[in-house]
Design a protein around this motif. Structure first.
Motif, PDB file in Angstrom:
ATOM      1  N   LYS A   1      53.625  83.201  15.195  1.00 23.37           N
ATOM      2  CA  LYS A   1      52.850  82.230  15.953  1.00 23.37           C
ATOM      3  C   LYS A   1      52.194  81.210  15.022  1.00 23.37           C
ATOM      4  CE  LYS A   1      51.737  85.243  19.880  1.00 23.37           C
ATOM      5  NZ  LYS A   1      50.658  85.951  20.608  1.00 23.37           N
ATOM      6  N   ILE A   2      51.653  81.692  13.908  1.00 22.11           N
ATOM      7  CA  ILE A   2      50.997  80.797  12.949  1.00 22.11           C
ATOM      8  C   ILE A   2      52.021  79.843  12.334  1.00 22.11           C
ATOM      9  CG2 ILE A   2      49.820  80.739  10.703  1.00 22.11           C
ATOM     10  CD1 ILE A   2      48.407  83.345  11.558  1.00 22.11           C
TER      11      ILE A   2
ATOM     12  N   PRO B   1      46.004  71.612  10.402  1.00 24.73           N
ATOM     13  CA  PRO B   1      44.792  72.442  10.284  1.00 24.73           C
ATOM     14  C   PRO B   1      44.866  73.733  11.092  1.00 24.73           C
ATOM     15  CG  PRO B   1      44.206  70.145  10.597  1.00 24.73           C
ATOM     16  CD  PRO B   1      45.686  70.230  10.799  1.00 24.73           C
ATOM     17  N   GLU B   2      45.510  73.711  12.237  1.00 24.02           N
ATOM     18  CA  GLU B   2      45.600  74.917  13.055  1.00 24.02           C
ATOM     19  C   GLU B   2      46.405  76.008  12.356  1.00 24.02           C
ATOM     20  OE1 GLU B   2      47.158  73.869  16.839  1.00 24.02           O
ATOM     21  OE2 GLU B   2      45.280  72.993  17.562  1.00 24.02           O
ATOM     22  N   ARG B   3      47.370  75.619  11.553  1.00 23.91           N
ATOM     23  CA  ARG B   3      48.146  76.600  10.791  1.00 23.91           C
ATOM     24  C   ARG B   3      47.331  77.123   9.621  1.00 23.91           C
ATOM     25  NH1 ARG B   3      53.635  74.528   8.259  1.00 23.91           N
ATOM     26  NH2 ARG B   3      54.483  74.922  10.350  1.00 23.91           N
ATOM     27  N   GLU B   4      46.528  76.268   9.009  1.00 22.10           N
ATOM     28  CA  GLU B   4      45.785  76.662   7.817  1.00 22.10           C
ATOM     29  C   GLU B   4      44.595  77.566   8.131  1.00 22.10           C
ATOM     30  OE1 GLU B   4      44.659  73.322   5.475  1.00 22.10           O
ATOM     31  OE2 GLU B   4      46.689  72.514   5.310  1.00 22.10           O
ATOM     32  N   LEU B   5      43.938  77.341   9.276  1.00 20.10           N
ATOM     33  CA  LEU B   5      42.677  78.032   9.566  1.00 20.10           C
ATOM     34  C   LEU B   5      42.792  79.558   9.514  1.00 20.10           C
ATOM     35  CD1 LEU B   5      39.718  77.565  10.277  1.00 20.10           C
ATOM     36  CD2 LEU B   5      40.357  77.611  12.706  1.00 20.10           C
ATOM     37  N   PRO B   6      43.829  80.177  10.080  1.00 19.12           N
ATOM     38  CA  PRO B   6      43.918  81.647  10.043  1.00 19.12           C
ATOM     39  C   PRO B   6      44.616  82.203   8.807  1.00 19.12           C
ATOM     40  CG  PRO B   6      45.641  80.800  11.458  1.00 19.12           C
ATOM     41  CD  PRO B   6      44.890  79.600  10.938  1.00 19.12           C
TER      42      PRO B   6
END
Length: 599
Positions: free
Chosen positions: A496-497, A503-508
């Motif tokens: 999913k990541i 940024p949405e990929r980097e945050l988790p």
């Protein structure tokens, strides 16, 4: 597996107000190390290395530890000019540091053993065995391991990318165990404006005839007194970013014996690794030689960085082990409120957590070393696996070592905060691993990059699944079913990541990195448990595996205290001392694990 070597008297400290580990043999006290090594090495290699591992274990617990503490208090000094006013760029090291150099480079050949036969071997040593020696050495001395690692990886880079003339000129010196012939190496990358953003570097390389000249500054140069430095610089006219960087070999002295044109401006006043000189360097037309493809310098340098990252993880693992050993020895030797501190429930919990983290890290580092060996033999799958394991280890183990060393300091009590004892040095040195060679944030992004760009997720998760599938014994297999369900979930999260952007990929990224580390570590502990059950009939490692699942992969919510299983009070000494642990010791834990995932 030689079971005789896995049976030892438990670590017993002489009871007193201030117990210390001085005089212990760090190899003999660590029964986990021979257990792991005999799983990976041939009997011939292990038997051949045994006397040297034992000797280094004794030296690490005595003379090396003494030298390290002395050198830490007598930091190197810069001698910029001689009495005639001529620039010499020399660094004056305390004799204790020079003696440690002899032990590391010469007596045990730590920087050479990946490149040529040492210690009576007929071939170079496998990485698994190499890092066993490093693991013992660094339990007492961390700072010197940095230049030894860069010398080792520098030779590897030259062997891989340099032309034959350059290899013939420099490799014999970089791999020498003769202190008179030895040349050390370093990597100079960081600039004031660069840091992790290496693409912002401005050091310029100007082509003059058949050679290059370097102009500009480097802000952080460890092993600044090095004989040879691999330097990233931007050739004139090259594009911006990392694509425009070339790799250059800069010798400290030119063939005629004159000093190259650079200046060491000052030595850094560091929190830790104080006995090893890191400095700031100004290049004033220094002569340098292009290594490999001058348009591919960053990629070539990263191969050096990646091997250094694995070395960093091994070093952090070593400090985790030393912190546990110090805490255990201190707690068993001190009496408070009528009994040994080690008998107190909360101290057992502290010591067990230190031991668990230490053995998980050892499982991961030596497994990765075995993957390194396979990748060197041409396995493309293992080369891809190595790309993701290296940042996983660097990101988690080096960060976790901070916690282990701090907990070890607290376990000793007030003396742990005093510089007469080893704990303050361990705490200071441990902070290096998480910062140098890429901070935690950077290596977490490298994990994501390896999943997306290198497509390393499939080989990683398949490795975990295959490890689980190979488990024998009913209780271990039931544990494997739990781990399989957890791994499936984390693999889905990873996919999913990967489908996110920006940024949405980097945050988790950090959370994913940690979870991937934990499932891999748990699978390796489970594999070790299967071996131990089969060969020794002991469920010690399975107990460790179940506790690891509880503490790192299953605990959720404020009402969950299941990992604080009361069985720890009963089996603590048997776990610590590698005594026989029966199957009933794990049954209650297994039921809790199964309930947590509703199996």
């Amino acid at each position: 597996m030689n079971l005789e070597l896995l049976t030892s008297n438990s670590i017993k400290a002489e009871v007193g107000a201030m117990p210390e580990t001085r005089g212990l043999n760090f190899f003999k006290e660590d029964l986990n190390l021979p257990f792991i090594l005999q799983s990976y090495l041939s009997k011939e290699d292990y038997d051949r290395a045994l006397s040297y591992l034992t000797e280094l274990g004794e030296i690490a617990g005595t003379r090396l530890d003494e030298l390290s503490r002395i050198a830490d208090k007598h930091t190197p000094e810069l001698i910029a000019f001689n009495g005639k006013g001529e620039r010499v760029n020399e660094v004056d090291y305390h004799p204790a540091y020079k003696e440690m150099e002899y032990l590391g480079y010469s007596k045990f050949g730590l920087a050479a053993m990946s490149h040529k036969p040492v210690l009576g071997f007929s071939t170079k040593l496998p990485h698994v065995l190499k890092y066993a020696f490093w693991y013992l050495f660094v339990q007492s001395e961390f700072g010197l391991a940095c230049p030894m690692s860069m010398t080792d990886s520098g030779a590897r880079v030259l062997r891989r990318y340099a032309d034959q003339d350059m290899q013939d000129t420099y490799l014999p010196h970089l791999t020498s165990t003769d202190m008179k012939e030895l040349w050390t190496c370093a990597q100079f990358m960081t600039e004031k404006q660069g840091g992790s953003d290496v693409g912002a570097n401005t050091l310029t390389a100007k082509k003059v005839g058949d050679q290059w000249e370097l102009w500009g500054d480097k802000w952080f140069c460890s092993n600044v007194s090095t004989d040879l430095a691999l330097v990233l610089a931007r050739p004139e006219g090259a594009p911006a970013g990392t694509k425009g960087l070339g790799m250059f070999l800069m010798p400290r002295k030119l063939p005629d014996g004159s000093l190259n044109k650079f200046s060491i401006n000052r030595i850094k006043d560091k929190l830790g690794t104080r006995d090893m000189a890191s400095g700031e360097v100004a290049f004033e037309g220094a002569v340098a030689y292009a290594v490999g493809d001058v348009t591919n310098g960053f990629k070539q340098m990263m191969s050096m960085v990646n091997s250094s990252r694995l070395s960093n993880a091994v070093r952090s693992t070593a400090m985790m082990r030393r912190s546990f050993l110090e805490a255990l020895f201190s707690a068993r030797g001190r009496v408070a409120f009528g009994s040994s501190i080690a008998e107190k429930p909360l101290m057992k919990e502290t010591l067990f957590e230190l031991l668990l983290d230490s053995e998980a890290a050892a499982a991961m580092t030596f497994f990765t070393a075995s993957v390194y060996d396979k990748a060197d033999q041409g396995s493309k799958a293992d080369e891809k696996l190595l790309r993701i394991l290296t940042p996983l280890l660097k990101g988690y183990i080096c960060k976790r070592a901070r916690n282990s060393t701090s907990e070890g300091m607290e376990a000793r009590g007030g003396n742990g905060y005093i510089e007469d004892w080893v704990e303050p040095k361990l705490v200071r040195d441990a902070h290096l691993g998480a910062i140098w060679e890429g901070t935690t944030n950077i290596v977490a992004l490298d994990v994501i990059r390896s999943l997306v760009k290198d497509q390393a997720g499939e080989v990683f998760f398949n490795t975990v699944y295959n490890t689980i599938d190979g488990i024998s014994d009913s209780l271990a297999q039931q544990t494997g079913k739990v781990l399989l369900q957890i791994t499936n979930k984390i693999e889905s999260q990873a996919k999913k990541i990967m489908n996110l952007n920006g940024p949405e990929r980097e945050l988790p990224a950090k959370q994913l990195m940690n979870r991937m580390y934990h499932v891999c570590a748990a699978s390796l502990l489970l594999d070790e448990a299967s071996v131990q059950i089969t060969e020794q009939g002991s469920y010690r490692k399975l107990y460790m595996t179940l506790q690891y699942l509880h503490r790192h992969l299953l605990t959720n919510g404020l009402d969950d205290f299941s990992y604080s299983d009361p069985s720890l009070l009963q089996w603590f000494d048997a776990i610590v001392d590698w005594e026989q642990v029966p199957d009933q010791a794990v049954e209650g834990l297994l039921k809790q694990v199964q309930q947590s995932v509703k199996l």
